[in-house]
Structure formats: structure tokens, C-alpha cells
Scaffold this motif. Structure first.
Motif: not given
Length: 601
Positions: A246, A249-250, A253-254, A265
Motif C-alpha cells: 500500500s 502504491e502511494q 501514485s505521487t 504508515d
């Protein structure tokens, strides 16, 4: 709401104090400290993120410096005239000489970059089927095979790029020299002063080795990762460590334009700081456990809560000790009070202790003494009442005999048609009946007026005077309740003192008014007045009836309520004004008779 509050709160005073201290003192302090710790952690996170960004900036600058070394290598090789001559005209040199010129030039460039700690691996392909390297290749070099590789074909295209980077070039160096899987390579087309190509160059650097050396001294600060464009981990400073999917993915995606970004986290309690590296088309990430950031804060927390627990324990013990100094004497006091009550309030408490408990004991003893005194007075009054009642019963024997005798005289007068005697007997009988009714203290004003008329009838028959009496009483005031015989003595005083023994013609006026819930009764005569009456007082054998008796009667009946009697006199007569609480008894009709009911105060 109040009922639920009572259920939730303890019953004992000691536990209430403890609950109040816990809720309103210790709990706010603990919440405030926790809030301060939370703010401290937030500031530490922000400071750590800023520090990590500076570290990543240093690593990134170091990486850019390494890339600049690679760029300089290609530029130096391109500008070296000796090297250029050997590559453009290989037929002018024998193979050994030509190889020696190229290798010496490679060695000279390596020596100039010695202090940087970076090793550059050179591969040169001239346009005459010759290959030169600064390393031992893992496989034998074949010019024709190399020329068919994608990077050579890309550089050889007309109008193609002169150079480009490949961050995932496969390691082609002998394994004894480097064991890295990938190399960062710069592919460049070397040109002479006339911009004519004379060789293809591949300048590679072991950036995995550079990454390990750069992060080696920072293992205690956290773990470092290099991610490719898809988020796959290509390098990591700590073996076996990883980044949650996760979080990856963050990061991916930035936007790649963001210089530095930090995220936390909360589940794993880890902070990530990362930056995008365009040359690698990937990300450099630093992972720091929050426990490492908050190591000192956690120690402070442990020390605080340990100290807070000890203080809480001492505070609870202190509260129990202080409250016990109050509740224990109170319990003893309660037991003593119960024993005193069982002893019919005949026992006083022992006045020991100090402070409020002593004052409370003394006050209780004073109350017990007052109650016992009051009980004694009540018993005395009760005995006095019994004695008075007995005397009244004795005194009633003679008036009853007199009333019965009066009824006999009345019957004889009626038989012999003696109307005057009959009327006198009727009037005297009304007065005697009212006198004998000792159970009633208050009568209607209209009944008092009947008694006064009866009294006047007797006086007229006795003395034959021409004194008249008039009334000024409103409709409802006829039913006002007044003490019996409170007006008749005033009328008698007017006859005896106001008009004297001559009993000349005169007039007595009785008036009733109300004001502010009070009944005002006025008895006025036009006699000689108070001053002259006092002069005549010495010549009278009978002692006058005093107004003080009426005042005492009002005080006995109405206690502390507003009552009073005043006397006003001049040469033209005397006026007595009396006021008392207004009590009305409304009449009602039943079986053709008017009765009195519903007394309203």
C-alpha cells in the motif's frame, strides 16, 4: 438525569472526594501531558522528515555527481586527440600500440577520478571493427554482436540521439570485479571537431556499489530503498527489509515532479521519505520506524507514567488518610447520635476531638439540651392546661345552674304574660350560652353584634337609659371571624366610663372595614372622653374592664400575626380601634337554614 447521576456517583464521602480528584485534577493533567507528548511526536516527525529530506538530497546530489563523472569521462575521451587518432586511423598503429594508447588514456582518466571513489567501466567501438574496454568482460567481446545491440543501433541512426542513459543496463563486467546485477550506463556517440562520428562509447558505473557505500554509515538511521518506475525494489540497504504494497502504491501514485514527500504508515508505525530520480526513472526511499524517532519520547513517557502512577498511588493514599480523619469521626458521631436517640435524648455526647467535629458535637449537645428544655416546658404547659380545664369544669357547674334557673324564670314570665321579664331572660340566656361554650374561641361578627344587642337590651331594662347603638358593617364582613366578647367589653366600657352613672342619652357606633388582609373594628362613643372619665374613676366602686385583657386575648389566639388595639379620646368622646387578621366564613344554604362552612384564611 439527577437519578442517573446519583447512581453513578459513590455514596460515601471518601469515595466522592477520590472520584472528584481523579476526574477533575489527575485526569486533566494526564490528558494534558498526553496531548503534549502527541504534539512532541508530531514535531519530531516533522523534524525527522525534514532531516530525512536533507539526507535524501545529499544522496541524490552524490548520485548526480557520479553521473557528472560519467559525463566527463565521455567528454575527455572525445577531446583526446591521441585517442581520437588511434580510433579514426587504426591502420597507422599496430594492434598492441593502439591498445596501449587506449588503455593508458583510460588509466589516466581513472586516476583523475580516484578521490571520488567511483569506478567507471569504459567500452569503445570504433568504426573499424575494433573494441576496447577498461575491464575484464564476463563474456568474450564480439564486435559484430556488440554493434547489433540496441544502444549502438540507436546511436547509429541518422538524426538519432547523441547520448542517453540506461539505469538498468545488465552487468557485463567480470564477476570478480563487481557482483552487481545492474549498471547505470551512458551511451554516447563520440565525434571529432568536425562533428563526424568516430566511435560508440558505453560508460557504465556500478551504482549498486555506490548505493551500498553511500548508505553504509547510515544503517542506524533507517533503511534505504531504490525503486523503479513500477515500484519494484531494485536496491535496499538492509537485507530482508521491505516496503508495504500500500505504501509502494502511494509512492508510485505521487507525481514524479515532486522533489520530496513524506508519509506515515500508522498501522506499522513507520515514516517514509522519498524522492523521484529522473535519471533512474525511479525513487529513492528512506524508511524510519517511529519507535526509532520516538525512542527518547518513549523513555520520557515511561518515566512520566511510572512517576504519575506513583504520585497517583500516594495521592489516593493521602486522600483516604485525610478523608478518614473526617469520615471516621463522623461515623462515630453517627453511632453516638443513634445511641442518644435510643436513650430518648437523655444522654449528651462526649465532647472530644477537635476542629469541626468538636464544634458539631457541641452544637448537637446544645440542641439536645434545648429539645429537653422544650419538652419540659411542653409537659408543664400540658399540666397547666389540664388544671385550667379542671377549673373550667368546676366553674361551669354554677353557670349551668344559673342558666337552668333563668330558663325557669323565663317560663314563669311567659305563663304570667310578663313580656319584659321574658325578653330580659332571653337576652341574658344568649350571653350565658356563649359564655359556657368554651370550645369555640372565634364567632361571626354578626353573632357578636347579637350579643351586644342582648347586652344593651338588659342595660336599657335595668337603667332605662336612652343610649342607642348603630352598626356600619359591610355584607361579607358580617361573616368575619373574631374572638368572642372582643367588642362587648368595649361597649360596656363606653356605658360605664363614657356616659357615667347618669347614663344620659348618647350614641355608640361600631364600624368594620378591611385593608391589606386585615380586619379593622372601631367602637366610638360621644361620651365625656377619657380625661374626665379618669377623674370619675375614683368615685366608682366597681373596677373598670381594661383594654389590656382584649390585647392579651388577641395575642393568645393569633400568636405572632398582626394584631393591635389603640385608644383615641377627646372632650367629645372616645374611639377604640382594633385590627386583626381577616378571616371570612362563607354561608351556605341547606334545608332552608343558613349554615357556616369553608373557612378561608
Amino acid at each position: 438525569m439527577i437519578r442517573w447521576f446519583k447512581r453513578l456517583t459513590p455514596e460515601t464521602f471518601k469515595n466522592r472526594i477520590l472520584l472528584a480528584v481523579l476526574l477533575f485534577v489527575l485526569t486533566p493533567i494526564a490528558l494534558l501531558v498526553l496531548y503534549n507528548f502527541k504534539e512532541t511526536e508530531r514535531v519530531l516527525q516533522e523534524n525527522a522528515a525534514a532531516k530525512n529530506m536533507e539526507q535524501l538530497e545529499d544522496i541524490k546530489n552524490s548520485f548526480v555527481d557520479v553521473m557528472s563523472i560519467v559525463m566527463k569521462t565521455g567528454l575527455l575521451l572525445e577531446q583526446d586527440t591521441t585517442l581520437r587518432s588511434a580510433l579514426q586511423n587504426p591502420e597507422q598503429y599496430d594492434a598492441i600500440k593502439r591498445k596501449s594508447i587506449v588503455e593508458n588514456r583510460f588509466a589516466a582518466i581513472e586516476n583523475s577520478f580516484f578521490l571520488t571513489g567511483a569506478t567507471v567501466y569504459y567500452t569503445l567501438l570504433d568504426l573499424h571493427s575494433n573494441v576496447y574496454t577498461s575491464f575484464n568482460p564476463s563474456n568474450a567481446l564480439d564486435y559484430e554482436e556488440l554493434k547489433r545491440e540496441a544502444w549502438v543501433e540507436a546511436l547509429g541512426k541518422e538524426g538519432g540521439e547523441r547520448y542517453f542513459w540506461n539505469p538498468s543496463d545488465s552487468n557485463y563486467v567480470y564477476r570478480e570485479q563487481t557482483k552487481s546485477r545492474n549498471m547505470l550506463s551512458l551511451y554516447e556517440l563520440l565525434r571529432d571537431d568536425g562533428l563526424k562520428p568516430f566511435a560508440y562509447g558505453r560508460f557504465s558505473i556500478d551504482y549498486e556499489d555506490w548505493f551500498i557505500r553511500t548508505t553504509k554509515g547510515r544503517q542506524g538511521e533507517g533503511a534505504y530503498f531504490l525503486l523503479d518506475a513500477s515500484g519494484h525494489t531494485t536496491l535496499q540497504s538492509v537485507a530482508g527489509d521491505s516496503i508495504k504494497k500500500s505504501v509502494v502504491e502511494q509512492i508510485v501514485s505521487t507525481s514524479g515532479e515532486a522533489l520530496f514527500t513524506a508519509l506515515v504508515d500508522e498501522q506499522e508505525r513507520e515514516q517514509y521519505t522519498f524522492s523521484y530520480i529522473p535519471e533512474l526513472k525511479g525513487y529513492i526511499v528512506k524508511k524510519v520506524p517511529l519507535s526509532l524517532l520516538f525512542q527518547e519520547v518513549d523513555k520520557l513517557k515511561q518515566r512520566f507514567f511510572l512517576g504519575f502512577s506513583l504520585i497517583l498511588l500516594l495521592f489516593v493514599l493521602l486522600i483516604y488518610f485525610i478523608s478518614s480523619t473526617i469520615t471516621v469521626p463522623l461515623k462515630r458521631f453517627q453511632k453516638k447520635m443513634e445511641s442518644t436517640v435510643k436513650a430518648n435524648l437523655k444522654v449528651n455526647l462526649k465532647e472530644d476531638g477537635r476542629g469541626e467535629i468538636l464544634a458539631l458535637t457541641q452544637s448537637f449537645n446544645m440542641m439536645i439540651n434545648d429539645i429537653n428544655g422544650l419538652l419540659e416546658r411542653l409537659k408543664l404547659e400540658e399540666r397547666q392546661k389540664q388544671f385550667v380545664r379542671f377549673q373550667v369544669l368546676l366553674a361551669q357547674m354554677n353557670p349551668h345552674f344559673l342558666l337552668n334557673t333563668l330558663n325557669t324564670v323565663k317560663s314563669i314570665a311567659l305563663e304570667r304574660d310578663q313580656d319584659d321579664i321574658y325578653e330580659i331572660c332571653v337576652s341574658l340566656g344568649k350571653i350565658l350560652e356563649t359564655t359556657l361554650n368554651t370550645e369555640v374561641d372565634l364567632i361571626l361578627l354578626k353573632d357578636e353584634m347579637i350579643l351586644i344587642d342582648s347586652y344593651m337590651d338588659i342595660q336599657k331594662a335595668r337603667f332605662g337609659h336612652g343610649i342607642t347603638i348603630s352598626y356600619e358593617v359591610g355584607g361579607e364582613l358580617l361573616y368575619a371571624l373574631i374572638p368572642k366578647f372582643c367588642l362587648q367589653p368595649l361597649v360596656e366600657n363606653a356605658l360605664l366610663h363614657g356616659f357615667g352613672q347618669s347614663l344620659q342619652n348618647g350614641h355608640i357606633h361600631i364600624k368594620a372595614t378591611t385593608k391589606n388582609a386585615l380586619l379593622y373594628l372601631e367602637v366610638a362613643d360621644n361620651g365625656v372622653g377619657l380625661e374626665k372619665a379618669n377623674e370619675m374613676k375614683a368615685s366608682r366602686k366597681r373596677k373598670g374592664i381594661g383594654i389590656q385583657n382584649i390585647r392579651e386575648s388577641l395575642q393568645l389566639i393569633f400568636k405572632d400575626q398582626s394584631t393591635g388595639v389603640s385608644l383615641d379620646s377627646n372632650g367629645n368622646g372616645t374611639r377604640v380601634l382594633m385590627h386583626l387578621p381577616l378571616l371570612l366564613s362563607k354561608p351556605y344554604q341547606k334545608e332552608d337554614k343558613t349554615n357556616v362552612a369553608d373557612i378561608n384564611r
